[in-house]
Design a protein around this motif. Structure first.
Motif, PDB file in Angstrom:
ATOM      1  N   LEU A  87       4.494  36.274 -30.324  1.00 31.23           N
ATOM      2  CA  LEU A  87       4.474  34.822 -30.239  1.00 31.23           C
ATOM      3  C   LEU A  87       4.086  34.306 -28.862  1.00 31.23           C
ATOM      4  O   LEU A  87       4.280  33.135 -28.543  1.00 31.23           O
ATOM      5  CB  LEU A  87       5.835  34.257 -30.675  1.00 31.23           C
ATOM      6  N   THR A  88       3.488  35.176 -28.047  1.00 34.82           N
ATOM      7  CA  THR A  88       2.860  34.738 -26.796  1.00 34.82           C
ATOM      8  C   THR A  88       1.342  34.703 -26.945  1.00 34.82           C
ATOM      9  O   THR A  88       0.624  34.525 -25.972  1.00 34.82           O
ATOM     10  CB  THR A  88       3.230  35.688 -25.641  1.00 34.82           C
ATOM     11  N   SER A  89       0.869  34.852 -28.164  1.00 36.81           N
ATOM     12  CA  SER A  89      -0.562  34.862 -28.484  1.00 36.81           C
ATOM     13  C   SER A  89      -0.942  33.575 -29.189  1.00 36.81           C
ATOM     14  O   SER A  89      -0.252  33.132 -30.113  1.00 36.81           O
ATOM     15  CB  SER A  89      -0.867  36.063 -29.379  1.00 36.81           C
ATOM     16  N   ALA A  90      -2.047  32.944 -28.778  1.00 40.06           N
ATOM     17  CA  ALA A  90      -2.496  31.715 -29.422  1.00 40.06           C
ATOM     18  C   ALA A  90      -2.714  31.916 -30.916  1.00 40.06           C
ATOM     19  O   ALA A  90      -2.315  31.076 -31.734  1.00 40.06           O
ATOM     20  CB  ALA A  90      -3.778  31.220 -28.758  1.00 40.06           C
ATOM     21  N   TYR A  91      -3.345  33.031 -31.271  1.00 40.18           N
ATOM     22  CA  TYR A  91      -3.586  33.309 -32.683  1.00 40.18           C
ATOM     23  C   TYR A  91      -2.280  33.263 -33.464  1.00 40.18           C
ATOM     24  O   TYR A  91      -2.181  32.605 -34.505  1.00 40.18           O
ATOM     25  CB  TYR A  91      -4.257  34.675 -32.838  1.00 40.18           C
ATOM     26  N   TRP A  92      -1.264  33.942 -32.961  1.00 47.20           N
ATOM     27  CA  TRP A  92      -0.004  34.038 -33.691  1.00 47.20           C
ATOM     28  C   TRP A  92       0.813  32.752 -33.612  1.00 47.20           C
ATOM     29  O   TRP A  92       1.612  32.468 -34.505  1.00 47.20           O
ATOM     30  CB  TRP A  92       0.813  35.232 -33.209  1.00 47.20           C
ATOM     31  N   ILE A  93       0.653  31.962 -32.588  1.00 47.79           N
ATOM     32  CA  ILE A  93       1.344  30.675 -32.518  1.00 47.79           C
ATOM     33  C   ILE A  93       0.843  29.756 -33.629  1.00 47.79           C
ATOM     34  O   ILE A  93       1.625  29.109 -34.333  1.00 47.79           O
ATOM     35  CB  ILE A  93       1.145  30.033 -31.128  1.00 47.79           C
ATOM     36  N   PHE A  94      -0.480  29.703 -33.813  1.00 50.41           N
ATOM     37  CA  PHE A  94      -1.037  28.904 -34.908  1.00 50.41           C
ATOM     38  C   PHE A  94      -0.650  29.484 -36.273  1.00 50.41           C
ATOM     39  O   PHE A  94      -0.297  28.752 -37.197  1.00 50.41           O
ATOM     40  CB  PHE A  94      -2.556  28.812 -34.792  1.00 50.41           C
ATOM     41  N   LYS A  95      -0.707  30.804 -36.398  1.00 48.67           N
ATOM     42  CA  LYS A  95      -0.362  31.442 -37.674  1.00 48.67           C
ATOM     43  C   LYS A  95       1.112  31.247 -38.014  1.00 48.67           C
ATOM     44  O   LYS A  95       1.476  31.108 -39.195  1.00 48.67           O
ATOM     45  CB  LYS A  95      -0.690  32.934 -37.627  1.00 48.67           C
ATOM     46  N   HIS A  96       1.979  31.273 -37.003  1.00 48.47           N
ATOM     47  CA  HIS A  96       3.416  31.093 -37.228  1.00 48.47           C
ATOM     48  C   HIS A  96       3.673  29.746 -37.900  1.00 48.47           C
ATOM     49  O   HIS A  96       4.376  29.661 -38.921  1.00 48.47           O
ATOM     50  CB  HIS A  96       4.150  31.186 -35.894  1.00 48.47           C
ATOM     51  N   ALA A  97       3.103  28.691 -37.338  1.00 44.62           N
ATOM     52  CA  ALA A  97       3.265  27.366 -37.951  1.00 44.62           C
ATOM     53  C   ALA A  97       2.688  27.342 -39.360  1.00 44.62           C
ATOM     54  O   ALA A  97       3.274  26.759 -40.285  1.00 44.62           O
ATOM     55  CB  ALA A  97       2.597  26.308 -37.078  1.00 44.62           C
ATOM     56  N   SER A  98       1.557  28.006 -39.537  1.00 48.69           N
ATOM     57  CA  SER A  98       0.868  28.019 -40.828  1.00 48.69           C
ATOM     58  C   SER A  98       1.730  28.636 -41.928  1.00 48.69           C
ATOM     59  O   SER A  98       1.870  28.065 -43.020  1.00 48.69           O
ATOM     60  CB  SER A  98      -0.449  28.787 -40.685  1.00 48.69           C
ATOM     61  N   VAL A  99       2.320  29.795 -41.670  1.00 46.69           N
ATOM     62  CA  VAL A  99       3.105  30.462 -42.717  1.00 46.69           C
ATOM     63  C   VAL A  99       4.405  29.710 -42.996  1.00 46.69           C
ATOM     64  O   VAL A  99       4.903  29.730 -44.136  1.00 46.69           O
ATOM     65  CB  VAL A  99       3.392  31.937 -42.362  1.00 46.69           C
ATOM     66  N   LEU A 100       4.951  29.029 -41.994  1.00 44.31           N
ATOM     67  CA  LEU A 100       6.143  28.215 -42.236  1.00 44.31           C
ATOM     68  C   LEU A 100       5.803  27.017 -43.113  1.00 44.31           C
ATOM     69  O   LEU A 100       6.559  26.673 -44.039  1.00 44.31           O
ATOM     70  CB  LEU A 100       6.751  27.752 -40.915  1.00 44.31           C
ATOM     71  N   VAL A 101       4.668  26.385 -42.850  1.00 46.09           N
ATOM     72  CA  VAL A 101       4.235  25.278 -43.695  1.00 46.09           C
ATOM     73  C   VAL A 101       4.025  25.755 -45.132  1.00 46.09           C
ATOM     74  O   VAL A 101       4.407  25.089 -46.097  1.00 46.09           O
ATOM     75  CB  VAL A 101       2.944  24.643 -43.139  1.00 46.09           C
ATOM     76  N   ASP A 102       3.437  26.932 -45.298  1.00 47.37           N
ATOM     77  CA  ASP A 102       3.184  27.478 -46.635  1.00 47.37           C
ATOM     78  C   ASP A 102       4.468  27.673 -47.436  1.00 47.37           C
ATOM     79  O   ASP A 102       4.444  27.603 -48.671  1.00 47.37           O
ATOM     80  CB  ASP A 102       2.460  28.827 -46.521  1.00 47.37           C
ATOM     81  N   SER A 103       5.579  27.919 -46.751  1.00 40.83           N
ATOM     82  CA  SER A 103       6.833  28.228 -47.458  1.00 40.83           C
ATOM     83  C   SER A 103       7.341  27.034 -48.269  1.00 40.83           C
ATOM     84  O   SER A 103       7.992  27.210 -49.302  1.00 40.83           O
ATOM     85  CB  SER A 103       7.901  28.678 -46.456  1.00 40.83           C
ATOM     86  N   HIS A 104       7.041  25.822 -47.808  1.00 37.28           N
ATOM     87  CA  HIS A 104       7.423  24.605 -48.537  1.00 37.28           C
ATOM     88  C   HIS A 104       6.289  23.591 -48.334  1.00 37.28           C
ATOM     89  O   HIS A 104       6.460  22.563 -47.678  1.00 37.28           O
ATOM     90  CB  HIS A 104       8.753  24.056 -48.021  1.00 37.28           C
ATOM     91  N   LEU A 105       5.151  23.915 -48.904  1.00 35.87           N
ATOM     92  CA  LEU A 105       3.903  23.256 -48.567  1.00 35.87           C
ATOM     93  C   LEU A 105       3.961  21.736 -48.696  1.00 35.87           C
ATOM     94  O   LEU A 105       3.604  21.002 -47.777  1.00 35.87           O
ATOM     95  CB  LEU A 105       2.766  23.818 -49.431  1.00 35.87           C
ATOM     96  N   HIS A 106       4.412  21.254 -49.825  1.00 35.46           N
ATOM     97  CA  HIS A 106       4.334  19.810 -50.069  1.00 35.46           C
ATOM     98  C   HIS A 106       5.350  19.030 -49.236  1.00 35.46           C
ATOM     99  O   HIS A 106       5.150  17.845 -48.961  1.00 35.46           O
ATOM    100  CB  HIS A 106       4.482  19.515 -51.560  1.00 35.46           C
ATOM    101  N   ASP A 107       6.426  19.678 -48.812  1.00 34.04           N
ATOM    102  CA  ASP A 107       7.379  19.034 -47.913  1.00 34.04           C
ATOM    103  C   ASP A 107       6.902  19.070 -46.468  1.00 34.04           C
ATOM    104  O   ASP A 107       7.101  18.113 -45.711  1.00 34.04           O
ATOM    105  CB  ASP A 107       8.742  19.728 -47.998  1.00 34.04           C
ATOM    106  N   PHE A 108       6.272  20.183 -46.080  1.00 32.49           N
ATOM    107  CA  PHE A 108       5.964  20.403 -44.666  1.00 32.49           C
ATOM    108  C   PHE A 108       4.543  20.023 -44.260  1.00 32.49           C
ATOM    109  O   PHE A 108       4.269  19.808 -43.084  1.00 32.49           O
ATOM    110  CB  PHE A 108       6.210  21.875 -44.303  1.00 32.49           C
ATOM    111  N   LEU A 109       3.632  19.952 -45.231  1.00 33.41           N
ATOM    112  CA  LEU A 109       2.242  19.651 -44.890  1.00 33.41           C
ATOM    113  C   LEU A 109       2.095  18.309 -44.156  1.00 33.41           C
ATOM    114  O   LEU A 109       1.319  18.218 -43.189  1.00 33.41           O
ATOM    115  CB  LEU A 109       1.373  19.681 -46.147  1.00 33.41           C
ATOM    116  N   PRO A 110       2.814  17.255 -44.543  1.00 33.03           N
ATOM    117  CA  PRO A 110       2.688  15.999 -43.792  1.00 33.03           C
ATOM    118  C   PRO A 110       3.073  16.139 -42.319  1.00 33.03           C
ATOM    119  O   PRO A 110       2.476  15.470 -41.460  1.00 33.03           O
ATOM    120  CB  PRO A 110       3.644  15.048 -44.530  1.00 33.03           C
ATOM    121  N   LEU A 111       4.040  16.991 -42.009  1.00 33.84           N
ATOM    122  CA  LEU A 111       4.430  17.198 -40.620  1.00 33.84           C
ATOM    123  C   LEU A 111       3.298  17.861 -39.836  1.00 33.84           C
ATOM    124  O   LEU A 111       3.006  17.485 -38.695  1.00 33.84           O
ATOM    125  CB  LEU A 111       5.691  18.062 -40.554  1.00 33.84           C
ATOM    126  N   LEU A 112       2.650  18.850 -40.459  1.00 33.89           N
ATOM    127  CA  LEU A 112       1.503  19.507 -39.824  1.00 33.89           C
ATOM    128  C   LEU A 112       0.358  18.525 -39.635  1.00 33.89           C
ATOM    129  O   LEU A 112      -0.273  18.496 -38.572  1.00 33.89           O
ATOM    130  CB  LEU A 112       1.048  20.692 -40.683  1.00 33.89           C
TER     131      LEU A 112
END
Length: 468
Positions: free
Chosen positions: A370-395
């Protein structure tokens, strides 16, 4: 891992864009968890020869190599795959858009096992050319001489014009200039159609390609020379995998024409006119799209069969997405870069004249860090995917904020540029890296907010009295 970049590309001429810039962009799609880095190679970094770790392809290199930006793999075990960049002479290159050649053509000019492939194209071409045309010619000469083991499309641009290059067999190739008032979208098929061999301003090609086609009776429509029909494929897999992405680009930008097209059309035109001039955000939205507004959107409201019928443009296997924006004021060209899934990331602008990138962009490995730009963006992405319709507006709120900030930052830098100032590239690099790090801070903040909200989604949750 044998990498195969099943990508999607877009090219926009300067009169087709809102601000007079030339844009070439592509999603690099290969594997869902396969980190990328963003680096600047200084002049003279490459030495006097190159050997591919993938194919053992070896060639001498001119010296010195020019400074250029690039997005290499996290490991060079299977090769560099530098994929995209802008060099010190403001030539942009993106490689490659993987495609297919038909069996008849390959029977007479087979792919070359130890030829020049995607893995090495940026590294052996971009650091040695001063115009987009020179880039097309150098790549074509190398493929004609050494051969290639893949069928590919390659994007070139400079501050004057954009070109699309395609190899159609082991050694043969063509390239077409994108008209200034037009755009093109490409999706894993050979795309170039009619070649005018008398129009050197708009077409380049292997000098023996006509003789090769005539000798082996490869042209199904004598009297014309349609490169796509002679060298390409048009089977069921194309109709499901490739043409729908082209159709959707036309639907976004050329609505009147698209009303007469179907997602599975095998004869969709390559060169297109848009209904209105395209902005940088139009291009970003295309590369981040997944058939929104249609029944084919995998996260939309269509039935399960339709939602998974066609391969979307933005998908989980995108490693990075880039837009190389040329012909900007003062040649202050920009390498826009979105790490990870395009739809769930943000494009960060990097000026072509920077001399370094942030440390976070030069890190990235497996497992995740989580000190890598690639993984920082991916981290947020997979969390959004876990509850897409609830979290997508926040993203989406974060993405909108970053888009606005990016335009403000670019305008500020444009106003400050002074080519006579000796340390301008150093100062520009400092400002640019600070902006890129600020974007990562916003994604880290989003990630913490998502984790906090997710704590109440546990399957062990139970409604109890507040006092218990």
């Amino acid at each position: 891992m044998k990498k195969f970049s099943a990508c999607t590309s877009i090219l926009v001429g300067k009169k087709a864009s809102l601000d007079g810039t030339i844009m070439i962009g592509r999603n690099e799609d290969a594997k869902a968890a396969w980190p990328k880095k963003f680096v600047v190679h200084e002049r003279g970094d490459l030495g006097n020869s190159f050997t591919s770790k993938e194919t053992q392809f070896r060639i001498p290199l001119p010296t010195p190599s020019f400074k250029y930006t690039a997005t290499p793999e996290w490991t060079d075990k299977e090769g560099l795959f530098e994929e995209d960049g802008i060099n010190e002479f403001h030539v942009a290159m993106s490689a490659t858009e993987s495609a297919y050649s038909n069996d008849l053509v390959l029977g007479f000019d087979p792919l070359v096992e130890k030829g020049l492939n995607e893995e090495a194209m940026i590294t052996t071409v971009l650091p040695f050319v001063k115009t987009a045309r020179e880039g097309v010619q150098r790549l074509g000469d190398l493929i004609a001489k050494y051969g290639t083991g893949e069928t590919n499309g390659v994007l070139f641009a400079d501050d004057n014009e954009a070109w699309y290059f395609e190899s159609g067999a082991g050694h043969y190739w063509v390239a077409q200039r994108i008209p200034d008032d037009s755009y093109a979208v490409v999706a894993n098929q050979l795309a170039i159609q009619e070649i005018d061999f008398d129009d050197s301003a708009n077409f380049m090609f292997h000098p023996g390609i006509q003789e090769f086609v005539n000798k082996h009776h490869l042209n199904p429509n004598p009297g014309t020379f349609n490169f796509r029909k002679i060298f390409g494929t048009a089977d069921r897999s194309d109709a499901i995998y490739s043409t729908p992405r082209v159709w959707y680009g036309h639907k976004m930008f050329s609505k009147a024409i698209a009303t007469n097209e179907h997602p599975e059309d095998q004869d969709l035109p390559f060169i297109m006119k848009a209904d209105q001039q395209l902005s940088i955000f139009d291009v970003q939205n295309y590369l981040g799209s997944h058939y929104q507004g249609t029944q084919f959107d995998p996260i939309g409201n269509g039935n399960d069969q339709l939602r998974h019928k066609y391969r979307p443009i933005s998908l989980a296997k995108t490693q990075e997405s880039h837009i190389l924006q040329m012909n900007r004021p003062h040649s202050n060209d920009i390498h826009w870069l979105a790490m990870g899934v395009t739809a769930e990331s943000s494009y960060v602008p990097f000026f072509a004249d920077i001399n370094d990138t942030p440390a976070t962009y030069k890190r990235g490995k497996l497992p995740a860090q989580l000190t890598s730009a690639y993984w920082i963006f991916k981290h947020a992405s997979v969390l959004v995917d876990s509850h897409l319709h609830d979290f997508l507006p926040l993203l989406e709120d974060v993405q909108k904020e970053i888009n606005s900030d990016a335009i403000t930052f670019i305008n500020k830098m444009d106003l400050q540029i002074d080519r006579q100032k000796k340390d301008w590239s150093t100062e520009l690099t400092q400002h640019n890296n600070a902006f890129a790090e600020d974007v990562l801070k916003k994604y880290r903040k989003l990630t913490l907010e998502l984790i906090t909200k997710m704590t109440d989604y546990s399957p062990l949750n139970f409604n109890t009295d507040e006092n218990l």
